[in-house]
Design a protein around this motif. Structure first.
Motif, PDB file in Angstrom:
ATOM      1  N   PRO A  65       0.816  -1.225   0.000  1.00 13.51           N
ATOM      2  CA  PRO A  65       0.000   0.000   0.000  1.00 13.51           C
ATOM      3  C   PRO A  65       0.850   1.276   0.000  1.00 13.51           C
ATOM      4  O   PRO A  65       0.487   2.253  -0.662  1.00 13.51           O
ATOM      5  CB  PRO A  65      -0.814  -0.122   1.298  1.00 13.51           C
ATOM      6  N   ARG A  69       0.902   4.250  -2.877  1.00 17.12           N
ATOM      7  CA  ARG A  69       0.669   5.674  -2.601  1.00 17.12           C
ATOM      8  C   ARG A  69       1.688   6.521  -3.342  1.00 17.12           C
ATOM      9  O   ARG A  69       1.406   7.657  -3.711  1.00 17.12           O
ATOM     10  CB  ARG A  69       0.745   5.953  -1.098  1.00 17.12           C
ATOM     11  N   ARG A  72       1.410   5.596  -8.433  1.00 19.67           N
ATOM     12  CA  ARG A  72      -0.044   5.573  -8.531  1.00 19.67           C
ATOM     13  C   ARG A  72      -0.520   5.131  -9.902  1.00 19.67           C
ATOM     14  O   ARG A  72      -0.177   5.746 -10.905  1.00 19.67           O
ATOM     15  CB  ARG A  72      -0.561   6.999  -8.217  1.00 19.67           C
TER      16      ARG A  72
ATOM     17  N   ARG B 160     -12.708  -4.608 -10.505  1.00 18.65           N
ATOM     18  CA  ARG B 160     -12.182  -3.287 -10.832  1.00 18.65           C
ATOM     19  C   ARG B 160     -12.254  -2.340  -9.636  1.00 18.65           C
ATOM     20  O   ARG B 160     -11.352  -1.527  -9.430  1.00 18.65           O
ATOM     21  CB  ARG B 160     -12.955  -2.681 -12.002  1.00 18.65           C
ATOM     22  N   VAL B 161     -13.335  -2.435  -8.887  1.00 18.00           N
ATOM     23  CA  VAL B 161     -13.461  -1.561  -7.712  1.00 18.00           C
ATOM     24  C   VAL B 161     -12.386  -1.917  -6.689  1.00 18.00           C
ATOM     25  O   VAL B 161     -11.715  -1.045  -6.138  1.00 18.00           O
ATOM     26  CB  VAL B 161     -14.870  -1.685  -7.102  1.00 18.00           C
ATOM     27  N   GLU B 163      -9.514  -3.287  -7.171  1.00 14.69           N
ATOM     28  CA  GLU B 163      -8.185  -2.901  -7.632  1.00 14.69           C
ATOM     29  C   GLU B 163      -8.032  -1.387  -7.656  1.00 14.69           C
ATOM     30  O   GLU B 163      -6.937  -0.879  -7.419  1.00 14.69           O
ATOM     31  CB  GLU B 163      -7.919  -3.511  -9.002  1.00 14.69           C
ATOM     32  N   ALA B 164      -9.127  -0.654  -7.908  1.00 15.75           N
ATOM     33  CA  ALA B 164      -9.037   0.807  -7.843  1.00 15.75           C
ATOM     34  C   ALA B 164      -8.697   1.239  -6.421  1.00 15.75           C
ATOM     35  O   ALA B 164      -7.890   2.150  -6.205  1.00 15.75           O
ATOM     36  CB  ALA B 164     -10.348   1.435  -8.302  1.00 15.75           C
ATOM     37  N   ARG B 165      -9.292   0.580  -5.442  1.00 11.81           N
ATOM     38  CA  ARG B 165      -9.003   0.946  -4.042  1.00 11.81           C
ATOM     39  C   ARG B 165      -7.576   0.576  -3.688  1.00 11.81           C
ATOM     40  O   ARG B 165      -6.881   1.332  -3.008  1.00 11.81           O
ATOM     41  CB  ARG B 165     -10.003   0.245  -3.113  1.00 11.81           C
ATOM     42  N   LEU B 166      -7.120  -0.598  -4.134  1.00 10.96           N
ATOM     43  CA  LEU B 166      -5.735  -1.002  -3.874  1.00 10.96           C
ATOM     44  C   LEU B 166      -4.772  -0.003  -4.515  1.00 10.96           C
ATOM     45  O   LEU B 166      -3.769   0.390  -3.899  1.00 10.96           O
ATOM     46  CB  LEU B 166      -5.478  -2.403  -4.416  1.00 10.96           C
ATOM     47  N   ALA B 167      -5.093   0.431  -5.750  1.00 18.46           N
ATOM     48  CA  ALA B 167      -4.207   1.356  -6.460  1.00 18.46           C
ATOM     49  C   ALA B 167      -4.086   2.681  -5.715  1.00 18.46           C
ATOM     50  O   ALA B 167      -3.071   3.362  -5.813  1.00 18.46           O
ATOM     51  CB  ALA B 167      -4.722   1.589  -7.876  1.00 18.46           C
ATOM     52  N   LEU B 168      -5.113   3.050  -4.964  1.00 22.12           N
ATOM     53  CA  LEU B 168      -5.066   4.306  -4.204  1.00 22.12           C
ATOM     54  C   LEU B 168      -4.358   4.128  -2.868  1.00 22.12           C
ATOM     55  O   LEU B 168      -4.311   5.050  -2.063  1.00 22.12           O
ATOM     56  CB  LEU B 168      -6.483   4.837  -3.980  1.00 22.12           C
ATOM     57  N   GLY B 169      -3.839   2.940  -2.610  1.00 20.31           N
ATOM     58  CA  GLY B 169      -3.061   2.728  -1.388  1.00 20.31           C
ATOM     59  C   GLY B 169      -3.819   2.032  -0.277  1.00 20.31           C
ATOM     60  O   GLY B 169      -3.356   2.029   0.860  1.00 20.31           O
ATOM     61  N   ALA B 170      -4.972   1.454  -0.593  1.00 26.07           N
ATOM     62  CA  ALA B 170      -5.722   0.728   0.438  1.00 26.07           C
ATOM     63  C   ALA B 170      -5.051  -0.614   0.723  1.00 26.07           C
ATOM     64  O   ALA B 170      -4.437  -1.204  -0.163  1.00 26.07           O
ATOM     65  CB  ALA B 170      -7.156   0.486  -0.023  1.00 26.07           C
ATOM     66  N   THR B 171      -5.131  -1.070   1.961  1.00 26.97           N
ATOM     67  CA  THR B 171      -4.692  -2.432   2.273  1.00 26.97           C
ATOM     68  C   THR B 171      -5.758  -3.398   1.781  1.00 26.97           C
ATOM     69  O   THR B 171      -6.862  -2.994   1.434  1.00 26.97           O
ATOM     70  CB  THR B 171      -4.502  -2.630   3.781  1.00 26.97           C
TER      71      THR B 171
END
Lengths: 221, 267
Positions: A65, A69, A72, B160-161, B163-171
Motif C-alpha cells: 500500500p 501511494r 499511482r 475493478r473496484v 483494484e481501484a481501491r488497492l491502487a489508491l493505497g488501500a490495504t
C-alpha cells in the motif's frame, strides 16, 4: 526517478527503462499489447518478475500500500464505490501533511469541476465528470510516479486539454509519468520518450537501459 | 402428561402417501420435479435410518472411540458440503480446508461450551454430544457457505473496484471492507431471522421433539433457548473466521487481488 529492470509481463520480452523526475514516457502499442498490464505490474497490482525501483528503493522493500501511494496507477475506466465522490478520495495517510481543502478546490477548478459535485450521488454525474474526478483523486495525495492509463478516455476536447495541462504541471513538479495512450497527438504533446510494445516476440524499439546483468536488489543508478 | 408414543412402519407408510401426492401434482403440471422428489425422499429415509442405527450402536458402547469416529465423519461431511455449495471454489486443498473448516470448528467449540453448561456424565456422553454438535455444525455450515459464496462472488464481479481501491493505497482489508461486511450480514441473516421467528411462526424442531417425547414445555423451551444462543454463537464464529479466511485467500501478502486462485463458476 523510476527505474524498471527486466520486468516480465508475459508474453512481452523483459523490459528495462528509466523515467527521470519530470519526464514522461509514453507506452504505445495496439489494444491487447500489454500496456495496461505493464502499468499494473509497475504498481505491483499484478505479480511480475523483475525489479522496479523508486529512487533506488525496490518495491519489495516497502509494504505494497505504501508503494502504491507513491507509484499511482490510474485505470482507464474510473471506479466509484461510494455514494458520493468525496468518500472515495484516499484517506490522508498523515493528517498533518494531508492536502488542504483549498488544494482540492484548486485542482477541481483547473478541471472545470464544481466542488458541489463531490457531494452529489456519483450515479448522477456524467462520464466526463467521473473521469476528471478520478484524475483529481489520483493526484491529490501527491504520488511520486503517475501511471496513467488512457487518462483522457471519453473526454471532450476542452476537458482533454485541461487534463493535459495538469499532467504537464505534475511533470514540472518533478513527478515521473508513464502514459499509455492510443492518441498519437497526445503522445507528441506530452511524451519525452517512447516505449513501443509491438507484437510479442519482436523486441520493443526503445529499451533505454542496457540488458546487462544487474538484477541484484538495491542496485543504485 | 402422556408418555412418548412410538410410531410403526404402517404409520410412516401412510404419511408417505402425501409425498406420492406431491409427485402426482408434479406429473400433472409438468414440473418435472418427480425424479428429484423421489431421490430426495429416498435419500432422506436412508440417511436418517442409517444415522439412527449408528447412533443406537454408539450409545450402547462405552468406548469413546466410536463417538470420536462419528465426529470425524461429521467433520469431513461438513467441509465437503461447504465446498459443494460454492459457485466459485478456491483452488488447492489447503485453501479449501482453511476456508471451509471454520464451519466445523465453530460448531465443535460451541458444543464444548454446551457440554460445560449441561454437564452430562461422562462429559463426552454421545447422547448429548452428537445431537448438539449436529445442530450447531449444521447452522454454522449454512452461514459459512453463504459468507464464502458472497465474498468470492463479489470479488470476481467487483474486481475493478477492489483494484481501484488497492491502487489508491488501500490495504487488502480496506479494499475488501464493504464486501466482507456484506458477506458477514448474509451469513448471519438466517440465524437472526430464525431467532426472531422462533415460537411465533414456527416451533423449533428440537423443542417440538422434546414436547412430543413427553418433556414439560417449559423445560423444552429452556433447552431451546440455550441451543438458540449457541447456534448464534457458532454461526457468528464460523462466519467471521470464514469471511476473514476468504479475504486472505483471495489476496496475497503484496495486497494484490488474486482471482487466479478461484475456479471458473460451476453450474
Amino acid at each position: 526517478m523510476l527505474r524498471v529492470d527486466k520486468i516480465l509481463v508475459a508474453p512481452l520480452p523483459p523490459l528495462s527503462f528509466t523515467v527521470a523526475n519530470g519526464e514522461c514516457l509514453a507506452v504505445e502499442g495496439p489494444s491487447g499489447s500489454g500496456k495496461s498490464r505493464l502499468l499494473r505490474a509497475i504498481a505491483d497490482l499484478e505479480a511480475a518478475r523483475g525489479h522496479v525501483f523508486l529512487d533506488g528503493a525496490e518495491r519489495g522493500e516497502m509494504r505494497a500500500p505504501a508503494w502504491r501511494r507513491l507509484v499511482r496507477y490510474a485505470a482507464t475506466e474510473p471506479m466509484w464505490w461510494t455514494e458520493t465522490a468525496r468518500a472515495a478520495f484516499p484517506p490522508p495517510p498523515n493528517p498533518a501533511r494531508s492536502p488542504t481543502s483549498s488544494a482540492l478546490a484548486g485542482l477541481l477548478a483547473d478541471l472545470a469541476l464544481d466542488p458541489a459535485l463531490l457531494d452529489k450521488p456519483v450515479s448522477d454525474l456524467s462520464t466526463g465528470e467521473r473521469q476528471r474526478l478520478a484524475f483529481a483523486r489520483a493526484v491529490i495525495d501527491s504520488p511520486r510516479v503517475l501511471l496513467l492509463d488512457e487518462p483522457t478516455n471519453g473526454l471532450d476536447a476542452a476537458s482533454q486539454a485541461r487534463v493535459e495541462i495538469l499532467i504537464q504541471r505534475e511533470l514540472k513538479a518533478g513527478r515521473s509519468v508513464v502514459l499509455a495512450s492510443h492518441d498519437a497527438l497526445q503522445i507528441d504533446r506530452l511524451a519525452d520518450t517512447r516505449l513501443q510494445l509491438a507484437r510479442p516476440a519482436t523486441l520493443p524499439r526503445a529499451t533505454p537501459a542496457s540488458d546487462t546483468a544487474r538484477t541484484q536488489r538495491g542496485w543504485q543508478p | 402428561m402422556t408418555a412418548y408414543i412410538p410410531l410403526s412402519v404402517i404409520e410412516l407408510a401412510l404419511a408417505s402417501i402425501l409425498v406420492v401426492a406431491n409427485g402426482m401434482i408434479s406429473v400433472a403440471y409438468g414440473l418435472r420435479l418427480e425424479r428429484s422428489l423421489a431421490v430426495a425422499s429416498l435419500r432422506m429415509v436412508l440417511q436418517l435410518g442409517i444415522v439412527a442405527l449408528a447412533l443406537k450402536f454408539i450409545f450402547a458402547q462405552t468406548n469413546p472411540v466410536w463417538t470420536l469416529l462419528f465426529v470425524t465423519i461429521m467433520a469431513v461431511a461438513t467441509i465437503a458440503e461447504v465446498i459443494m455449495r460454492q459457485e466459485r471454489r478456491l483452488k488447492g486443498w489447503r485453501a479449501l480446508l482453511l476456508s471451509a473448516s471454520p464451519a466445523f470448528l465453530a460448531g465443535l467449540v460451541t458444543t464444548l461450551i454446551a457440554l460445560l453448561l449441561i454437564q452430562p456424565q461422562p462429559w463426552y456422553a454421545p447422547r448429548f454430544l452428537l445431537p448438539i454438535l449436529g445442530m450447531l455444525v449444521g447452522n454454522s455450515l449454512s452461514g459459512v457457505a453463504l459468507v464464502l459464496d458472497t465474498i468470492t462472488g463479489a470479488a470476481s464481479r467487483e474486481r475493478r473496484v477492489i483494484e481501484a481501491r488497492l491502487a489508491l493505497g488501500a490495504t487488502r482489508h480496506q479494499a475488501f471492507e464493504d464486501i466482507l461486511r456484506r458477506g458477514l450480514r448474509t451469513g448471519l441473516m438466517p440465524v437472526l431471522n430464525g431467532m426472531a421467528a422462533a415460537g411465533i411462526v414456527s416451533l423449533p424442531g428440537m423443542m417440538t421433539g422434546q414436547i412430543l417425547a413427553g418433556v414439560d414445555p417449559v423445560e423444552a423451551a429452556k433447552y431451546q433457548i440455550m441451543i438458540m444462543f449457541l447456534i448464534a454463537g457458532a454461526t457468528a464464529i464460523g462466519v467471521v473466521a470464514g469471511g476473514f479466511a476468504a479475504v486472505h485467500l483471495l489476496t496475497d501478502e503484496r495486497h494484490r487481488l488474486r482471482l487466479d486462485r478461484l475456479t471458473a463458476p460451476s453450474e
